[in-house]
Structure formats: structure tokens, C-alpha cells
Design an enzyme around this catalytic site. Structure first.
Site, PDB file in Angstrom:
ATOM      1  CB  THR A  54      -1.028   0.161   1.290  1.00  0.00           C
ATOM      2  OG1 THR A  54      -0.345  -0.080   2.285  1.00  0.00           O
ATOM      3  CG2 THR A  54      -2.063  -0.797   1.123  1.00  0.00           C
ATOM      4  CB  SER A 101      -5.329  -3.724   7.049  1.00  0.00           C
ATOM      5  OG  SER A 101      -5.416  -5.251   7.366  1.00  0.00           O
ATOM      6  N   GLY A 131       0.086  -3.177   4.864  1.00  0.00           N
ATOM      7  CA  GLY A 131      -1.022  -4.487   5.115  1.00  0.00           C
ATOM      8  C   GLY A 131      -1.508  -4.911   6.384  1.00  0.00           C
TER       9      GLY A 131
END
Length: 561
Positions: free
Chosen positions: A380, A451, A472
Site C-alpha cells: 500500500t 486493513s 498490510g
């Protein structure tokens, strides 16, 4: 990153991790004060904190031109998709949290969805098909989300916002040290995919740090998007080419999937925490678990209750309870999560979980009441922004694993997500591993559990902090630790971000912690802006003091003015 041995019922491992963490914290403190850091800036008119210096500057320049925080988010996010393609991009999705200067808060869910041809049993128990390749690709949402937010709040022309990313892709950009690390970890996947190899290993081996990387096909795609808008992606020629490439790779994405994709605009969720109002994303994001964690820890006498090794033990135990509850969540359009969400935002529920935390011992994972196994979502990128009027954006985006499905669409230059891997898959459970969570099983059009936890904190009705993380399943712990470091433990913004972090996800029953004796770790990457609007003293002096921090773990730098 380091890890402790499995914890069974032995408190010893908690103590060892906590003592090493405390020694690392002292080491980090010396590092923090050894010299002036470029990863922190002070501004008074606007600030942008991203994973990459180039993208922070691009976002800042937009604000200088009179752009809204959303304008800056669009330009910076598209930039990150070019220079940090292992982590995010228009082939993925994300969550955007907005708090406007007039007090209105909005949550844009641009999470990827399962294709219409997907089904609960589509992988037949084969985890590899879910993790990589064409069948792991979900319907991308980032571009649609950026455009919808811009349509509502943007002040700068769309083409102007897309252009910097287009130029970077066409003229080339230098490979950063962190991107190179991601490339090395994904080397076999890059070399095995024609599209990825043509961009990141054009001469048969990976490009090195500092070498120029070109993605001219992506530049053409961004050029079309800048001119014609997202419709060229969601049903136009770019979408048609993208679908063809995915299907050639064995995927089931169709043009109907792209045409039918919709952004979910939702009400943010919130809790009151030590005089702050914490705003977050609703399910299927990581917002509810993060808020439950804060509610549990608020039951202690603070800050003393979270100090030293005992405080770390309490945070780890609280994380276990949080992850036990988390796997009951799912996409609220497909699963009734009303009761579990209510519990996760309830101080009464938090008090009950707090009573079950024993300061003298820890337990097997079954003790914490979790019925389902965890899903390990991945990488991410996060950006935090406050503009010159006090509008704020906290946005986390992703393609899931490094380079997503390990596919770059040759005809569009887009790195494709492997977000289907964030769904649970029916499997035979063993006595040592709980079964997968039915609330997160695949359904066509459904969004998988995440998440990602973009957060905006308010004080007396004004933005006080904008924060979030990449990394994550570790995002929930990381974002909460940064908030606790600053608002509970009194650490300055830079130290709040750089302090070594620790993590737990219940299953496996293992403590992970950063070992700074071997240099900066990369478990999670946080971007933080802390605002002191009380310093506002007239138009010429801006909106107050803004302290922006980009996490040095990834080598990012903020920008502001």
C-alpha cells in the site's frame, strides 16, 4: 523486521520483545536528535506528506496554485502510481477520508470489487491462483474514486492534475532505493511477465537504484485519461485493452465489470478519544478495528498505563482481542455487520475486553475468542494532506502485494492488483488453524476486507492530525501507535513516526517488532501531519503551524509552504 517465537502461554516472550523494543527506542531517540531531518517540515499554508519526495512536491505545487486538498491528493496519488508502482496505482483501489474546512466529513470507498464472473469456490482451494496471475485481479477503483472526489471538491482542471504523472511516466523517473528493494523481492515475478520485464528489466536484468525507468505505455494511458476522463478507462478504449490483457493472462475481468463499478460515498465512523474526535473509514476498512484498539487502551490510566514494557504488553494483548473481533467484518453491502460494528465503536464493549487483559500472563490464540483465520493483506501507499483553507485528506491506496498480480498490462502500462487474495477462501480447517471467515467469502461485486485505515483527528472541531500507514495487516497497529506516541506519550511528530513499532495479528500467535540495531526496518510506513490551528493569526500568516512527517523507512519526504 524481527519476530519472537510463538507465544503459547508464556509471558517471557512478551517481556523479551518489550525489553528489546525499549532499547531500540533509546537508540532511535539518539538517531532522531543527531541531526536535522529532511523527513519533517514546518509549514503554515499547506502540507503534503507522501512516500516519495517527487509526489509530495507535485501535491504541494497544486495547493500553491490555489488547489483544494482533494486536487493535491489526485495529483500526488497518480504520481505515486508511476514512481511507486509496486505499492499503488490506477490498477488498484483504496480509501479516501476527507474533512472539509466547513466541518463536513466524507468517506470515499474506492476499494476493488470481485468480478461479476467470480464465485466463492472459483479457486478450488488453490491459493496460488488467488495470489498471482489473471484470476487474482479484482475490478480497479482508484481512478473512479479520485475523479468523483475531484468532481465534488476540485478547483484545478483535471488535465492539470494528471499531467505530472504522465510526464514522469514518459520522460522517465529514477528508481528509488525502496522501489529497488521491492523489485528485488519480486524479481522472479517481474522477469516472468512480459509487461513488467519491459519496464523494470528492459535489458534482461533489473534496473538499479538511480537508473531511469520509462513506462511510455502508461504515459499514453494517462494522457488519454487527462483528456477524456475516467470513462476512457471504465468502458472506453483503455478499458477494452486492459480487459483483453487480463483475459489473456487467464483472468475473468470483463468490460461490464468496469462499466458497472461504482464508488461508495459513506459517512465516516468516529469515536471520542482523550479529548479528540477520531474520524475513520467504515467497513470493509481497518477503521473499526483501530477504533476498538484505542477504546480498549483508553481504559487505562494514561499515559502511565502504557509506559514501559508493561504498557507494550497491554497494547499487544489489546491487539489480539481486536483481531479476534475483526474477522467478523465484511462488505456491509453483502454482510450484516451492524452489531459487530456497534461493538467495535462501543466503550462498554471495550471495557469488557480490557477486563480480560492480564498484566502477568498471555494466552493461546483460542483464548481471545477469534473464530476465524486472518487474511494477510499486503503493501500500500498512504498520503496525508492539509491545504491553505484547512481542508484535509487522508488516503490509503494499494495494488495489494508488491506489483499486485505480477502482471503489467502491456497495452496500457498499468500494474494490475491481486486484490482477490484479500478475500477468504473455503478450505478444510485443521485443529490448529481456525476456518476462513464466511463474512469475507467471494461474491460478485463484493469488496474484500482491508486493513487500510486513513485517519483524521479533530480537536475542538478543527483538524489536529492527518495520519495513515501502508504495510498490510500491520497498518492497524502502526497507525494507532503513531497516534498514541503523539497524543498519549507526548512525543514530537517526527519521533512519533520513527519510534520502533511492534505488531500482533493473533494468528499466528507471534509478536513482530522492529529491530533498529540493524537499521531502519520497513514493516509499515506512516505519513503524519499535525496541525496547530490555534496559531492562526491572519491571512498572510496562513492557517497555523503544520508539522508534516514522511516516514524515513521508505525514504519519503513531505512538502509544504
Amino acid at each position: 523486521m524481527s519476530r519472537s517465537s510463538p507465544l503459547s502461554a508464556m509471558l517471557l516472550w512478551h517481556v523479551m520483545a518489550c525489553l528489546l523494543f525499549v532499547s531500540n527506542l533509546a537508540y532511535a531517540s539518539r538517531l532522531n536528535h543527531s541531526k536535522t531531518r529532511n523527513e519533517v517540515i514546518i509549514a503554515h499554508h499547506g502540507a503534503v506528506a507522501t512516500d516519495d519526495r517527487r509526489c509530495s512536491k507535485i501535491g504541494k505545487d497544486v495547493i500553491v496554485e490555489g488547489g483544494h486538498a482533494v486536487d493535491a491528493a489526485v495529483a500526488a496519488a497518480l504520481c505515486l502510481g508511476v514512481v511507486s508502482p509496486a505499492s499503488s496505482g490506477i490498477g488498484g483501489g483504496g480509501f479516501m477520508l476527507i474533512r472539509l474546512a466547513n466541518g463536513v466529513a466524507k468517506a470515499f470507498d474506492m476499494r476493488e470489487t470481485a468480478p461479476l464472473l467470480a464465485s466463492k469456490d472459483m479457486y478450488g482451494g488453490n491459493t496460488t491462483l488467488k495470489e498471482t496471475g489473471g484470476l487474482s485481479v479484482a475490478v480497479p477503483g482508484e481512478l473512479a474514486g479520485l475523479h468523483k472526489a475531484w468532481k465534488q471538491h476540485g478547483k484545478i482542471p483535471w488535465e492539470r492534475l494528471v499531467k505530472p504523472a504522465e510526464i514522469l511516466a514518459f520522460r522517465g523517473f529514477k528508481i528509488s532505493p525502496y522501489l529497488y528493494t521491492q523489485m528485488k523481492r519480486s524479481e522472479s515475478g517481474i522477469l516472468n511477465d512480459n509487461g513488467l520485464r519491459s519496464v523494470f528489466a528492459p535489458h534482461g536484468k533489473l534496473l538499479e537504484v538511480g537508473e531511469i525507468c520509462y513506462n511510455k505505455q502508461l504515459a499514453k494511458t494517462l494522457g488519454a485519461i487527462s483528456k477524456f476522463g475516467p470513462q476512457v478507462f471504465y468502458g472506453g478504449i483503455i478499458g477494452i485493452k486492459l480487459v483483453q490483457d487480463v483475459q489473456k493472462a487467464g483472468g475473468i475481468l470483463t468490460i461490464k465489470d468496469l462499466k458497472s463499478y461504482t464508488i461508495k460515498e459513506k459517512e465516516p465512523i468516529s469515536i471520542d478519544f482523550l479529548g479528540l474526535k477520531i474520524l475513520g473509514m467504515p467497513p470493509p476498512s481497518g477503521g473499526p478495528p483501530l477504533m476498538l484498539l484505542l477504546n480498549i487502551l483508553a481504559q487505562y490510566e494514561l499515559p502511565s498505563g502504557l509506559s514501559g514494557a508493561l504498557g507494550i504488553h497491554r497494547e499487544i494483548e489489546a491487539l489480539k482481542h481486536v483481531f479476534a473481533v475483526r474477522m467478523n467484518l465484511g462488505d456491509p453491502d453483502f454482510v450484516n455487520v451492524t452489531d459487530v460494528l456497534s461493538d467495535m465503536l462501543s466503550t462498554k464493549f471495550a471495557k469488557e475486553l480490557r477486563k480480560d487483559i492480564n498484566d502477568n500472563r498471555t494466552y493461546n490464540s483460542s483464548h481471545y475468542g477469534g473464530k476465524w483465520n486472518q487474511i494477510n493483506d499486503h503493501g500500500t501507499s498512504h498520503l496525508s494532506i492539509i491545504d491553505f483553507k484547512g481542508n484535509a485528506v487522508s488516503m490509503t491506496s494499494t495494488v495489494n502485494a508488491y506489483f499486485g498480480a505480477k502482471i503489467l498490462s502491456p497495452s496500457t502500462g498499468i500494474v494490475l492488483n491481486n486484490e482477490m487474495d484479500d478475500f477468504s477462501m473455503p478450505m478444510n480447517a485443521s485443529k490448529d488453524v481456525p476456518p476462513p471467515a464466511p463474512a469475507n467469502f467471494i461474491v460478485p461485486g463484493k469488496r474484500p476486507l482491508s486493513s487500510m485505515s486513513p485517519i483524521i483527528a479533530l480537536k475542538d472541531g478543527k483538524v489536529k492530525a492527518v495520519v495513515g500507514a501502508s504495510g498490510g495487516i500491520m497498518i492497524i497497529a502502526a497507525t494507532s501507535e503513531v497516534l498514541l506516541n503523539h497524543f498519549v506519550k507526548g512525543m514530537d511528530p517526527f519521533s512519533s513516526v520513527t519510534a520502533p513499532r511492534f505488531y500482533h495479528q493473533l494468528i499466528p500467535n507471534v509478536v513482530y517488532y522492529e529491530n533498529w540495531t540493524t537499521g531502519l526496518a520497513g514493516g509499515t510506513i506512516c505519513q503524519l501531519i499535525v496541525a496547530d490551528i490555534s496559531e492562526h493569526s491572519g491571512r498572510n500568516k496562513g492557517i497555523g503551524k503544520l508539522v508534516a512527517v514522511s516516514d524515513p523507512r521508505k525514504g519519503g519526504f513531505p512538502a509544504g509552504f
